[in-house]
Design a protein around this motif. Sequence first.
Motif, short mmCIF file in Angstrom:
data_model
loop_
_atom_site.label_atom_id
_atom_site.label_comp_id
_atom_site.label_asym_id
_atom_site.label_seq_id
_atom_site.Cartn_x
_atom_site.Cartn_y
_atom_site.Cartn_z
N ARG A 288 0.82 -1.20 0.00
CA ARG A 288 0.00 0.00 0.00
C ARG A 288 0.86 1.27 0.00
O ARG A 288 0.40 2.34 -0.31
CB ARG A 288 -0.93 -0.01 1.22
N ASP A 289 2.12 1.11 0.37
CA ASP A 289 3.03 2.25 0.49
C ASP A 289 3.63 2.55 -0.89
O ASP A 289 4.53 1.87 -1.35
CB ASP A 289 4.13 1.88 1.50
N ARG A 290 3.07 3.61 -1.58
CA ARG A 290 3.49 3.88 -2.96
C ARG A 290 4.97 4.14 -3.07
O ARG A 290 5.67 3.58 -3.91
CB ARG A 290 2.71 5.09 -3.51
N THR A 291 5.49 5.03 -2.17
CA THR A 291 6.91 5.35 -2.20
C THR A 291 7.74 4.08 -2.12
O THR A 291 8.71 3.89 -2.86
CB THR A 291 7.28 6.24 -1.00
N GLY A 292 7.34 3.23 -1.21
CA GLY A 292 8.09 2.00 -1.00
C GLY A 292 8.12 1.14 -2.24
O GLY A 292 9.19 0.66 -2.64
#
Lengths: 305, 381
Positions: A7-11
């Motif tokens: 869910r973490d886009r940056t990640g």
Amino acid sequence: MWIRFKRDRTGVISAYVVLFFFLIGLLAPVISKLYGKDPYTVYADERPELFDSAGVPVQPNGGISGEFWFGLEPGNGYDVFTKLLYGIRTSLMISVAVTLATVLTGILLGVTAGYLGGKADYWISRVIDFLLAFPAQLFFIASMPVVVSLFVSPRDETPVYVRVVALILVQWFLGWMSLGRILRGTTLALREREFIEAAKVSGAPPGRIIRKEILPNVVTPILVQGTYMLPNFVTAEAGLSFLGVGIVEPTPDWGQMFAKASTELVMQNDITYMFFPGISMIVFIVAFNLLGDSVRDAFDPKTAR
Amino acid sequence: MTEDLVLPAPREAATDATDAPGEPLLVVEKLVKHFPVKGGFPIRRTVGQVQAVDGIDLTVHVGESFGLVGESGCGKSTTGRLITKLLEPTGGSISYRGKDITHATRRQLAPIRSEIQMIFQDPYSSLNPRQTVGKIISGPMEINGLEPEGGHEKRVRELLEIVGLNPEHYNRFPHEFSGGQRQRIGVARALALEPKLIVADEPVSALDVSIQAQVVNLLQKVQQELGIAFLFIAHDLAVVRHFSQRVAVMYLGKVIEVGDRDSIYTRPRHPYTHALLSAVPEVNVGGEDTEDGEDVPQRERIRLAGDVPSPISPPSGCRFRTRCWKAQDKCAAEEPPLIQISGNHAGHLTACHFPEEPTIEARDEDIVLDPALVALEESDD
Ligand SMILES: Nc1ncnc2c1ncn2[C@@H]1O[C@H](COP(=O)(O)OP(=O)(O)OP(=O)(O)O)[C@@H](O)[C@H]1O
Ligand code: SF4
Ligand SMILES: [Mg+2]
């Protein structure tokens, strides 16, 4: 946890970037074969018409053309594109090796200290304190030649692998303590948990307790710390090569390309040369650090962004 | 928790003479555990000893449920850990079925390891969060090379059913369960090795009051139907009341009174036992007294003052004397032996120079030693 990470886009984006770099490194020989050049060909001799008398590429922007995508290196005239590919390959290989070595050492000593406690813990902790007090950068620079000379006499030509091994050794020597210390702490806390006692009551030998009860519970700090350490090792390795105590010409290396870029000849005539290794390294380090943050967040939902 | 438990037939017939009920299973003599207190700089050295357990004698018989009660910090857990060999005793001896295991190493212990199991206090730390329920319960079997008929998984499902959990939860992780359910998993793990003795260290004190009774019932069922001896550790007398046939009361590392349940609950002699009893909530007194046809008499009220003294430097003589309302010079000079006082039933031992009357009925005057409480009550009047 995996779901949280996704869910973490940056990640996710930084994971792709990092993956991209590792693929480049891994596939460097394939890519350069397709591209039809290699990083060792001295184009200054092969194609002298491309260089002026000082050895600077004639064409603008460091000789960037359809043939040499990233241009040519002033002086010897190496192809910058393949050189960068192989440079990334060398750097990442060394850094991954250092990370593996430090993680293994950290687990071994940290978990031992934490689990056994007492004398073993005391001495391992003192060694950690002692090594942490070392000025790392200075030690790297000073010890590299020493370590290299352990393998070959200074008069002989130093083979590349000796330099690689020395780089790994030196960084490993001062790299494992932070993880070791974290694992010692976690193990110490885990040891007091009742499920360890439950295992003991059912007669589990210490080896099994460490493998089955403790290690699965320290995977998180290992992964988190590992993702923080790797980019640090990349920069450290680059720093050493930049200072000339790491990998040297003609072996391509990310950091050593900076060294080349800052020589007088290149600085004054070809600013674009700095561009490629610089940008790629910044992108890599930033992406990897963001990835590290995301990994930590995914494992530990309590820390707020 | 009303359904009957489906229990597998006992695996091995009780041919061994020492397996007959009533035979001593575990005998603990003069057991001592001191923890060194480290301090000093720059060289750390031992500056004192925490006398966590200081010479206790206990006997647990085959199939018996034995309660060990005492305030926090009096050395109950230490005793349990010494018996399960998680700690190395400083002195004294522990023998199991006549075999001395005081200083047995892990290897020497292997043959009887499976017979003494433990249930832990904190259900949140006693299960490995990274293992499934199936792994947690089958682990002990693996370690001890137990190969139950039909394999580990079948046996685990059986055990889950015995402790009142859904066998389909085999592949779940501990965090998917509530505290009470986790404690049941802990019970299943202890049962996996078919033990003869289970040390249960405050198995319900971390649970919700509403769930405590369920888990105690489960333990009781297991104890009776499987004939497992229990050493049930608790910090108040209420919990062990219906569970234990015999009860020992500890204070600061010593057993100060031991006896069968009726003796301890209705005819206590030691002042500390009286104090503990008066702290038991009145509501669950019911039971025995009324069945005997007696009226439930008004019970005595005793409120102790102060804290338990530090086990690093316990009081001389009787350790309870700093909080005892009957203390005299003799109490400081001489340590009272744990003996059968005249008027006690056989096996009811008390360590006190000036024992109380064997009754728990209300006194003419409440004993309230806590100055703060006294002030409170005075302002109430
Ligand atoms: N590993 C240890 N090192 C030093 N002191 C300890 C250790 N374990 C226990 N103690 C001390 O021994 C004493 C008895 O502890 P123990 O845990 O047996 O008490 P307890 O009766 O189980 O109390 P609780 O009801 O709080 O569980 C305490 O004063 C404690 O501080
Ligand atoms: S021996 Fe003395 S101090 Fe100890 S409990 Fe008995 S009366 Fe109280
Ligand atoms: Mg305890």
